[in-house]
Design a protein around this motif. Structure first.
Motif, short mmCIF file in Angstrom:
data_model
loop_
_atom_site.label_atom_id
_atom_site.label_comp_id
_atom_site.label_asym_id
_atom_site.label_seq_id
_atom_site.Cartn_x
_atom_site.Cartn_y
_atom_site.Cartn_z
N UNK A 1 0.69 -1.07 0.13
CA UNK A 1 0.05 0.03 -0.04
C UNK A 1 0.77 1.24 -0.02
N UNK A 2 1.99 0.97 0.60
CA UNK A 2 2.82 2.43 0.87
C UNK A 2 3.60 2.35 -0.42
N UNK A 3 3.79 1.50 -1.40
CA UNK A 3 4.42 1.47 -2.50
C UNK A 3 3.42 2.52 -3.53
N UNK A 8 1.92 7.11 -6.75
CA UNK A 8 0.99 8.04 -6.92
C UNK A 8 1.44 9.70 -6.85
N UNK A 9 2.25 9.54 -5.60
CA UNK A 9 2.96 10.91 -5.29
C UNK A 9 3.82 11.25 -6.71
N UNK A 10 4.48 10.16 -7.08
CA UNK A 10 5.55 10.45 -8.06
C UNK A 10 5.01 10.94 -9.44
N UNK A 11 3.87 10.35 -9.63
CA UNK A 11 2.94 10.77 -10.85
C UNK A 11 2.56 12.27 -10.75
#
Length: 94
Positions: A1-3, A8-11
């Motif tokens: 889930x953390x990955x 999503x933060x990277x996108x």
């Protein structure tokens, strides 16, 4: 889930950076160049796909033709065998 969260933060971060780059004329030029290269790549892939599809379609047509010829030859051979058997039976009864 953390990955997934980091993904999503990277996108989202990539979209923000691209937005700010697009505002700068040099960044806009870089993004246009990248877009052009991506378009060229996808066009080449599409052309190769269509070429391979046409080649496969030609092979399929050849196989269909060969199968139809084989069926016709088998039908003719079976018909000849039935005629020969009928002639032989007729000779035996005469």
């Amino acid at each position: 889930m953390k990955s997934l969260l980091w993904f999503l933060v990277g996108i989202a971060g990539g979209f923000v950076v691209a937005h700010f780059m697009n505002k700068d004329p040099r960044g806009h030029e870089i993004l246009a160049e990248v877009d052009g290269r991506i378009t060229e790549f996808t066009d080449r892939i599409g052309d190769a796909y269509r070429e391979q599809e046409a080649r496969m379609s030609g092979l399929v047509d050849d196989v269909k033709g060969a199968a139809a010829d084989a069926v016709e030859n088998a039908r003719a051979a079976a018909s000849d065998a039935v005629d020969s058997a009928a002639d032989a039976a007729k000779k035996l009864t005469d």
